[in-house]
Design an enzyme around this catalytic site. Structure first.
Site, PDB file in Angstrom:
ATOM      1  N   GLN A 172       0.852  -1.182   0.000  1.00  0.00           N
ATOM      2  CA  GLN A 172       0.000   0.000   0.000  1.00  0.00           C
ATOM      3  C   GLN A 172       0.894   1.239   0.000  1.00  0.00           C
ATOM      4  OE1 GLN A 172      -3.054  -0.058  -0.563  1.00  0.00           O
ATOM      5  NE2 GLN A 172      -3.947  -1.949   0.235  1.00  0.00           N
ATOM      6  N   ALA A 173       0.300   2.396  -0.267  1.00  0.00           N
ATOM      7  CA  ALA A 173       1.101   3.619  -0.280  1.00  0.00           C
ATOM      8  C   ALA A 173       1.804   3.819   1.057  1.00  0.00           C
ATOM      9  CB  ALA A 173       0.224   4.819  -0.612  1.00  0.00           C
ATOM     10  N   GLU A 174       1.133   3.494   2.160  1.00  0.00           N
ATOM     11  CA  GLU A 174       1.742   3.645   3.486  1.00  0.00           C
ATOM     12  C   GLU A 174       1.312   2.508   4.401  1.00  0.00           C
ATOM     13  OE1 GLU A 174       3.808   6.169   4.204  1.00  0.00           O
ATOM     14  OE2 GLU A 174       3.373   7.527   2.538  1.00  0.00           O
ATOM     15  N   THR A 175       2.239   2.094   5.255  1.00  0.00           N
ATOM     16  CA  THR A 175       1.942   1.254   6.411  1.00  0.00           C
ATOM     17  C   THR A 175       2.330   2.047   7.646  1.00  0.00           C
ATOM     18  OG1 THR A 175       2.273  -0.830   5.218  1.00  0.00           O
ATOM     19  CG2 THR A 175       2.475  -0.893   7.612  1.00  0.00           C
TER      20      THR A 175
END
EC number: 5.1.-.-
Length: 275
Positions: free
Chosen positions: A43-46
Site C-alpha cells: 500500500q502507499a503507506e503502512t
C-alpha cells in the site's frame, strides 16, 4: 498481531486512500522489518504505532513500500481511526510523536480532524522537463515539500497521463526531493469542492497517491490566498477512487478533516524482528 486496512479521506469503502495500520507495539521493531512488511503490504503507506506511558499519546512512523516517510496525512488519519474505532481508545484527543513533530487528531462530528504544520509554498520557475513529463504546460509552479503545478481547469487535471519515469527525476525547488508533484486547478463551476488535484510520487515508489493529507498542507495556504478563504473543500481525483478533505488555515498550522472506513482486519503470522 493484528493489522487493519483503512480507507482514509473517503466517503465510503473502496474510496479515498488505503493504509495499513499495525496494532501498537511496546517497543519499535527493527527498521528493516517495518520496511519489509510495508513492501509486503504494497500500500502507499503502512503505519506503525508505539505505546507510551500516556493513554492518549503514541509514537507513529510511516513506511512506503520503498522508504520511511517524514509525514503522511492519510495514514495518520487511519491510525487514529484504528485507535478510536477498533481499539476503543476513549480520549478527547490523540497525540502522535513523529518525524514531523507532535501531530494531534480529535473527533469532529463524523470526521477526524488533524492538526498539521502548514507548508506555504513559494512561486518558482517551471523546472526543466516538467511540462514534457506532464504532457501539459503549467500556468504556475510553486514549491513546498512537493512541486505544485497549477493548470487551467479540472478537465486537464482529470485527463492527465504523465510520464512517470521522466517525472521521477524532476524536483525543482521542492524541499522533499525529486519525483513528487501535485497537479491542481480550481474546480468546475457547480462542484461541491473548490479545488481538484492529483498527486504523483514516483520518487517515493508511488505512481499516484489516491488522497494525500501532506499535499494539502501546501494547497490550503496556496488556495486560501488565491480564493480569499480560510476554509476550503478539496477533491483528489485519483481515477476510480477519489479522496475528499476539508481544510482550514490556522496560521502556521493546517487543520485537515476527513473520514476513515475499516475494510479489512488481518492477523500477522510472524513475530516482529528487533533492532
Amino acid at each position: 498481531m493484528r493489522q487493519w486496512t483503512i480507507d482514509a479521506f473517503a466517503t465510503g469503502p473502496f474510496r479515498g486512500n488505503p493504509a495499513c495500520v499495525l496494532e501498537p507495539f511496546d517497543v519499535w521493531p527493527a527498521d528493516a522489518w517495518m520496511q519489509a512488511l510495508a513492501a509486503e503490504n504494497n500500500q502507499a503507506e503502512t503505519a506503525y504505532l508505539l505505546k507510551t506511558a500516556d493513554p492518549d499519546r503514541f509514537g507513529l512512523r510511516w513506511f512506503t513500500p520503498t522508504l520511511e516517510a517524514p509525514l503522511c496525512g492519510h495514514a495518520t488519519l487511519a491510525a487514529a481511526h484504528v485507535l478510536f474505532e477498533e481499539l476503543g481508545v476513549d480520549v478527547a484527543m490523540l497525540s502522535f510523536e513523529t518525524l514531523s513533530g507532535v501531530l494531534t487528531v480529535r473527533r469532529a462530528d463524523d470526521q477526524l480532524e488533524m492538526d498539521f504544520p502548514a507548508d506555504p509554498p513559494r512561486r518558482t520557475e517551471i523546472p526543466e522537463g516538467l511540462a514534457e513529463a506532464l504532457g501539459v504546460r503549467p500556468r504556475e509552479v510553486w514549491a513546498g515539500a512537493y512541486l505544485v503545478a497549477v493548470v487551467d481547469d479540472e478537465t486537464t487535471v482529470r485527463q492527465l497521463r504523465p510520464d512517470l519515469g521522466a517525472l521521477k527525476v524532476i524536483g525543482g525547488e521542492a524541499t522533499g526531493g525529486a519525483g513528487q508533484t501535485v497537479v491542481v486547478a480550481q474546480a468546475d463551476a457547480g462542484a461541491d469542492y473548490a479545488v481538484v488535484s492529483r498527486f504523483f510520487a514516483p520518487g517515493f515508489g508511488i505512481p499516484e497517491d489516491p488522497a494525500t493529507g501532506s499535499a494539502h498542507c501546501i494547497l490550503m495556504p496556496l488556495f486560501g490566498d488565491k480564493l480569499g478563504a480560510g476554509r476550503l473543500k478539496f477533491h483528489q481525483a485519483y481515477p476510480g477512487r477519489g479522496g475528499d478533505l476539508e481544510c482550514e488555515n490556522r496560521g502556521a498550522r493546517v487543520l485537515l478533516r476527513g473520514r476513515g472506513f475499516t475494510v479489512m482486519e488481518s492477523q500477522l503470522r510472524l513475530e516482529p524482528a528487533r533492532n
